[in-house]
Design a protein around this motif. Structure first.
Motif, short mmCIF file in Angstrom:
data_model
loop_
_atom_site.label_atom_id
_atom_site.label_comp_id
_atom_site.label_asym_id
_atom_site.label_seq_id
_atom_site.Cartn_x
_atom_site.Cartn_y
_atom_site.Cartn_z
N GLN A 50 1.09 -0.99 0.38
CA GLN A 50 0.32 0.31 0.42
C GLN A 50 1.12 1.36 -0.29
N HIS A 51 0.60 2.22 -0.20
CA HIS A 51 0.62 3.46 -0.17
C HIS A 51 0.40 4.91 0.39
N PHE A 52 1.56 5.67 0.90
CA PHE A 52 1.56 6.95 1.15
C PHE A 52 1.27 8.03 0.59
N TRP A 53 1.05 9.45 -0.09
CA TRP A 53 1.26 10.62 -0.37
C TRP A 53 0.70 11.51 0.69
N GLN A 54 2.04 12.45 0.09
CA GLN A 54 0.99 14.18 -0.22
C GLN A 54 1.68 14.81 -0.86
N LEU A 55 0.36 15.30 -1.86
CA LEU A 55 1.32 16.12 -2.88
C LEU A 55 1.65 17.41 -2.84
N ALA A 56 1.99 18.04 -2.00
CA ALA A 56 2.72 19.26 -1.78
C ALA A 56 4.19 18.81 -1.26
N ARG A 57 4.67 17.69 -1.48
CA ARG A 57 6.48 17.05 -1.37
C ARG A 57 6.80 17.30 -2.85
N GLY A 58 6.42 16.90 -3.72
CA GLY A 58 6.34 17.84 -5.45
C GLY A 58 7.56 16.37 -5.31
N ASP A 59 7.20 15.14 -5.72
CA ASP A 59 8.37 14.56 -5.95
C ASP A 59 7.71 13.27 -6.46
N TYR A 60 6.31 13.10 -6.79
CA TYR A 60 5.76 12.43 -7.84
C TYR A 60 5.32 12.94 -9.14
N ASP A 61 6.50 12.92 -9.51
CA ASP A 61 6.32 13.25 -10.55
C ASP A 61 5.34 12.51 -11.84
N TRP A 62 5.09 11.43 -11.80
CA TRP A 62 4.19 10.58 -12.46
C TRP A 62 2.32 10.54 -11.99
N LEU A 63 2.48 11.21 -10.98
CA LEU A 63 1.17 12.46 -10.02
C LEU A 63 1.04 13.27 -10.92
N THR A 64 0.08 13.32 -11.70
CA THR A 64 -0.78 14.38 -12.33
C THR A 64 -2.22 14.86 -12.00
N PRO A 65 -2.51 15.88 -12.23
CA PRO A 65 -4.03 15.81 -12.04
C PRO A 65 -5.22 15.79 -13.24
N GLU A 66 -4.36 14.84 -14.27
CA GLU A 66 -5.27 13.58 -14.96
C GLU A 66 -5.64 12.47 -14.57
N LEU A 67 -4.58 12.33 -13.06
CA LEU A 67 -4.67 10.49 -12.55
C LEU A 67 -6.12 11.71 -10.96
N ALA A 68 -6.95 12.17 -11.71
CA ALA A 68 -7.97 12.64 -10.71
C ALA A 68 -8.29 12.19 -8.84
N PRO A 69 -8.73 10.52 -9.27
CA PRO A 69 -9.06 10.01 -8.14
C PRO A 69 -7.54 9.56 -7.02
N LEU A 70 -6.32 9.94 -7.75
CA LEU A 70 -5.70 10.17 -7.16
C LEU A 70 -5.28 11.11 -6.44
N TYR A 71 -4.78 12.37 -7.14
CA TYR A 71 -4.53 13.54 -7.12
C TYR A 71 -5.27 14.28 -5.49
N ARG A 72 -4.60 13.63 -4.55
CA ARG A 72 -4.86 13.77 -3.96
C ARG A 72 -3.70 13.92 -2.27
N ASP A 73 -3.85 13.57 -0.93
CA ASP A 73 -3.50 13.37 0.00
C ASP A 73 -3.88 12.10 0.34
N PHE A 74 -2.81 10.65 0.51
CA PHE A 74 -3.61 9.86 1.03
C PHE A 74 -2.71 9.38 2.38
N MET A 75 -3.13 9.33 3.06
CA MET A 75 -2.57 9.32 4.55
C MET A 75 -2.76 8.01 5.79
N PRO A 76 -2.55 7.98 6.38
CA PRO A 76 -3.37 7.06 6.81
C PRO A 76 -3.88 6.89 7.77
N ASP A 77 -5.59 8.05 8.19
CA ASP A 77 -6.44 8.06 8.20
C ASP A 77 -7.38 7.27 7.84
N ASP A 78 -6.59 7.89 6.00
CA ASP A 78 -7.77 7.66 5.44
C ASP A 78 -7.58 6.16 4.99
N LEU A 79 -6.65 5.77 5.98
CA LEU A 79 -6.55 3.91 4.86
C LEU A 79 -7.39 3.01 6.31
#
Length: 275
Positions: free
Chosen positions: A7-36
């Protein structure tokens, strides 16, 4: 004990997810432990392996910090630059963290399909063996002959093929993938993750589309070398955590195999974590 081994977590503001773009709308937000947490609770999952999603050491440090403060994260599969002259020292440094259980170069994004066979990477693989870390192979079917060669060169390298090597289920491309996976299963001790398959099956997938691929993995890797993972939140491009957990369970023939695939195989693969 049920373990989600991918499984994965990410924070968009970190800025190093080159593959994660607005075109991937369902994924283009923060995902953290409270979500899982609600998904784990609803499906009786006791712990997870948190896997890198950016090719930076900074992200690995970010994930290790999450693991330190999140009891259900049993281990982290991180990243480092395998081709760097300092790779061996960096791997030894990272391996001192008790939550680091493996490393994953993002091979699927590297232009050279044979990159993993470059001689300058040998010290990194040797350091992984020395540190007893697992190698997560994030590959497509076209990489499998090279992966087979890599595992033959490093027979002591503990490895797992992520997402069944991402077969093109949507276009029913089976034969070449099946032959290469059979060869790797026969010639190595590699594990394989039962994860990510719905994402490769297209938007109109059914269980019948996925079933032959799962059956082939069972036939060749057997219940002792398959490891279940959700690939959440990438999974949400195709389905939900609940649905994939249910479908994966339905593919497993008996309780003994289920205990292995949903639990103890992850411990055999990643080793460094304790429950």
């Amino acid at each position: 004990m049920i373990i989600d081994a991918h499984q994965h977590f990410w924070q968009l503001a970190r800025g190093d997810y080159d593959w994660l773009t607005p075109e991937l709308a369902p994924l283009y937000r923060d995902f953290m432990p409270d979500d899982l947490i609600p998904l784990l609770s609803r499906n009786g999952v006791d712990g997870t392996i948190l896997v890198q999603a950016a090719p930076t050491v900074a992200e690995t440090e970010f994930l290790l910090k999450i693991a330190e403060n999140t009891p259900f994260v049993l281990g982290v599969v991180g990243w480092t630059d395998f081709a760097a002259p300092s790779a061996s020292n960096e791997i030894q440094r990272l391996a001192k963290h008790p939550k680091l259980v493996g490393l994953r170069p993002m091979i699927q994004d590297i232009a050279d399909d044979a990159w993993m066979l470059r001689p300058e990477l040998t010290p990194a693989f040797e350091a992984m063996i020395e540190c007893d870390l697992a190698f997560d192979a994030l590959v497509f079917p076209r990489h499998l002959p090279h992966l087979r060669a890599l595992l033959s060169y490093h027979p002591k390298l503990r490895a797992v093929i992520d997402h069944g090597a991402k077969p093109n289920i949507a276009d029913a491309q089976f034969k070449a993938w099946a032959n290469d996976m059979e060869a790797i299963a026969k010639d190595s001790h590699a594990f394989c993750k039962l994860s990510g398959l719905l994402t490769e099956a297209g938007t109109d997938w059914t269980e019948a589309h996925v079933a032959p691929y799962v059956a082939h993995l069972f036939e060749n890797f057997g219940p002792k070398r398959l490891v279940w993972g959700s690939d959440w939140p990438v999974l949400t491009l195709a389905s939900t955590y609940d649905i994939w957990h249910t479908i994966a369970s339905s593919f497993i023939p008996n309780d003994q195999a289920r205990d292995l695939i949903f639990g103890s195989n992850a411990q055999d693969l990643y080793r460094h974590f304790t429950i």
